[in-house]
Design an enzyme around this catalytic site. Sequence first.
Site, PDB file in Angstrom:
ATOM      1  N   GLU A 199     -10.045 -43.807 -11.772  1.00 30.47           N
ATOM      2  CA  GLU A 199      -9.209 -42.743 -11.208  1.00 30.47           C
ATOM      3  C   GLU A 199      -7.933 -43.342 -10.617  1.00 30.47           C
ATOM      4  OE1 GLU A 199     -11.408 -40.378  -8.389  1.00 30.47           O
ATOM      5  OE2 GLU A 199      -9.770 -38.950  -8.157  1.00 30.47           O
TER       6      GLU A 199
ATOM      7  N   ASN B 227     -12.734 -30.888 -12.581  1.00 39.68           N
ATOM      8  CA  ASN B 227     -13.632 -31.836 -11.917  1.00 39.68           C
ATOM      9  C   ASN B 227     -14.058 -31.248 -10.578  1.00 39.68           C
ATOM     10  OD1 ASN B 227     -14.644 -34.700 -11.149  1.00 39.68           O
ATOM     11  ND2 ASN B 227     -13.248 -34.184  -9.483  1.00 39.68           N
ATOM     12  N   GLU B 228     -15.328 -31.337 -10.283  1.00 41.56           N
ATOM     13  CA  GLU B 228     -15.848 -30.862  -8.990  1.00 41.56           C
ATOM     14  C   GLU B 228     -15.181 -29.544  -8.599  1.00 41.56           C
ATOM     15  OE1 GLU B 228     -16.203 -33.996  -6.002  1.00 41.56           O
ATOM     16  OE2 GLU B 228     -17.674 -35.009  -7.270  1.00 41.56           O
TER      17      GLU B 228
ATOM     18  N   TYR C 268     -23.969 -39.425  -5.773  1.00 43.33           N
ATOM     19  CA  TYR C 268     -23.736 -40.759  -5.221  1.00 43.33           C
ATOM     20  C   TYR C 268     -24.904 -41.175  -4.335  1.00 43.33           C
ATOM     21  CZ  TYR C 268     -18.930 -40.705  -6.869  1.00 43.33           C
ATOM     22  OH  TYR C 268     -17.810 -40.694  -7.664  1.00 43.33           O
TER      23      TYR C 268
ATOM     24  N   GLU D 234     -20.201 -39.037 -12.648  1.00 38.37           N
ATOM     25  CA  GLU D 234     -19.913 -39.837 -11.456  1.00 38.37           C
ATOM     26  C   GLU D 234     -21.236 -40.207 -10.823  1.00 38.37           C
ATOM     27  OE1 GLU D 234     -16.905 -38.529  -8.670  1.00 38.37           O
ATOM     28  OE2 GLU D 234     -15.687 -37.708 -10.298  1.00 38.37           O
TER      29      GLU D 234
ATOM     30  N   GLN E   9     -16.458 -46.775  -9.563  1.00 40.43           N
ATOM     31  CA  GLN E   9     -15.374 -46.759 -10.530  1.00 40.43           C
ATOM     32  C   GLN E   9     -15.090 -48.196 -10.944  1.00 40.43           C
ATOM     33  OE1 GLN E   9     -11.921 -44.490  -9.434  1.00 40.43           O
ATOM     34  NE2 GLN E   9     -13.154 -42.781  -8.645  1.00 40.43           N
TER      35      GLN E   9
HETATM   36  O1  AHR Z   1     -15.149 -41.131  -7.174  1.00 45.06           O
HETATM   37  C1  AHR Z   1     -14.513 -40.693  -6.011  1.00 45.06           C
HETATM   38  C2  AHR Z   1     -14.492 -39.179  -5.896  1.00 45.06           C
HETATM   39  O2  AHR Z   1     -15.796 -38.701  -5.750  1.00 45.06           O
HETATM   40  C3  AHR Z   1     -13.968 -38.419  -7.069  1.00 45.06           C
HETATM   41  O3  AHR Z   1     -12.593 -38.321  -7.075  1.00 45.06           O
HETATM   42  C4  AHR Z   1     -14.580 -37.068  -6.904  1.00 45.06           C
HETATM   43  O4  AHR Z   1     -14.772 -36.395  -8.110  1.00 45.06           O
HETATM   44  C5  AHR Z   1     -15.872 -37.361  -6.170  1.00 45.06           C
HETATM   45  O5  AHR Z   1     -16.042 -36.553  -5.077  1.00 45.06           O
END
Ligand code: AHR
Length: 496
Positions: A28, A175-176, A243, A300, A349
Site C-alpha cells: 500500500e 476496500n473495507e 489481523y 489482508e 504488507q
Molecule cells: O494494512 C493496513 C490497513 O489495514 C489497510 O489499509 C486497511 O485495509 C486495513 O484496515
Amino acid sequence: AQRETTLTLQLKDTQTTISRHIYGHFSEHLGRCIYDGFWVDPAMNIPKKDRIRLDVVAALKRIRIPNLRWPGGCFADEYHWRDGIGERSKRPKMINTHWGGVTEDNSFGTHEFLELCALLGTEPYIAGNVGSGTVEEMSKWVEYLNADGDTPLTRLRKGNGRDQPWKVRFWGVGNESWGCGGNMTPEYYSGEFRRYATFARNYPGASLKRIAGGANSADYNWTEVLMKSIPHNMMWGLSLHHYTVPTGRWNQKGSATRFDEKEYFNTMKNCLFMDELVTKHAAIMDRYDPGKRVALVVDEWGIWTDVEPGTNPGFLYQQNSLRDALIAATTLNIFNNHADRVRMANLAQTVNVLQALILTKGADMLLTPTYHVFDMYQQHMDARLVPLKITAPDYISGTQKIPAVNASASLDAKGRLCITLVNIDPQNNMTIHTPLPGTGYRNINGKLLHSGAFTDVNSFEHKTKVTPVAFKGAQLKAGELTVQLPPLSVVSLLLD
Ligand code: AHR
C-alpha cells in the site's frame, strides 16, 4: 520434554488444488512500503530500474510471489489513478490522510506499479476506488489498463509510453467498505458493488476477476448479505480481513519484540482464530454457493503490533520475530487446508509495513523470519492438497489451551510429497509419526526455521539470526515417517 503425536495423510483424496495465489502479498501507499521501500530516491546508490530497487525485487523473485495487491488498503478509496500517470513532475500531489498525513507526490502510479509487477514476474491485483471515486473513474481505469484498439484512453496510455494493454485480471471493487472505504452497510455496498462491477468491463484477453470487499473478521452478517445480494457470476471472489493483534486490544496492541510467554500464547491463540473464521465464512458461502464458485480471498492478514518506538505511528513499521514466522506458517497451513474455498490471500504488507517480508534501512535490506516461511512453503503452490488429521497435544497456559502443532501437506505434479509442520510450544519437542505404507518415498529434503526465543529477530546488526538450515530430524523407516520437531519451529519436508 518430549511429546508424541500421529499425523495421518489422506493420500488418495487429493482433488483440491492449493492455488498459488494463497501466497500473495500486499503493498500500500503507506509508510515506507512503496516510498523508500520499493521506490527509492533517485540518488540512492544501489542497483535500480528507474527508481525500483532491484535487491528487493530479486529477493521476492526467489520466493516466486504470485500476485501483488495495490494501491491499498484504505489508500485505495482515496486514490485517483489519473493523478498517477504522465510526466512525473506535473503530477498533482495529495495528502495521504490515512497514513501519517504525508504528502503523496504520485510519482509511483499505474505504469510504475505494473513495471514493478513485470520485474517481479507477478500478477497485479488492483483495488479500485469506490469510497471517493466514481463509477466512470473506475471504468476508465480498466479501459486504460486493458483495452486495445483506438480509444481516447488507449491513446492516452500509448502517449504515456505503453502500447500494449497490461491485461490486469484481479480487480478489487473498493476496500473495507464497512470502514475506511465509506462506512457502508452490507446492503448499501452490495448495490454499489453491482453498479461499479458492471462498468468495470472485460476486454479481449482480459476477463476481470472481480473481488467484492468482504467482512471485517467475524462480521458474518456482511458475508451473508453479500452472498445473498450479489449475483455470483459478477463476483470471482469475496474478501475477508483479519489481523492478529497480540493483546486483542487495538488501542494497545503489544510490542513486536518485547513480550512474555503469556502474550506469546495469546498471540498464537488469536492467530489460530483464522481457522474458525475461514470455516464459518466458508459455511455461509456454502449455503448460497454449494458449487464453491466464489473464492474466499483473505486479502489482508498478519500480525499487527504497536509501531517500533521512535517511528511515525502512521507508518506501521514493526520488527518481525520468530513469533511472526510461526504466525505465517500456521496461517498458511490453515489456508492450505481450506484451499477448496480460500483461493487467494495477501499478507500485509511486503516491505517495511506490518508483517513485512523485507525491512530496508537506506541502501541496506534484510529478510525477516516471515520471508523464510514463504520460501519454505513454495512447494505447496499449485500442488494438490493432501487432507490430513492430526491430534495435536495441547499447549497450555493457565486455564487456556491451544493445539501445539499444526500442519499441511500437498502432492506436486511429479508425485513429490510436501509437508509443512509448526511446533508453537516453547518448551516441548514433538515427535510426529506419519504412516506412509506402500508409497515408496526414499529421500527427504528438509528445512528448519528455529531460534532460541520467540522474540528473536533479524536486525541490521545480525541479519541471519533466524534463518533456515538443513533439517536432519526426519526419518523414513518401515513405511513410517518420523519427525522430531524442536520447540518453536517451522519445518518443511519434501519427500520423493
Ligand atoms: O494494512 C493496513 C490497513 O489495514 C489497510 O489499509 C486497511 O485495509 C486495513 O484496515
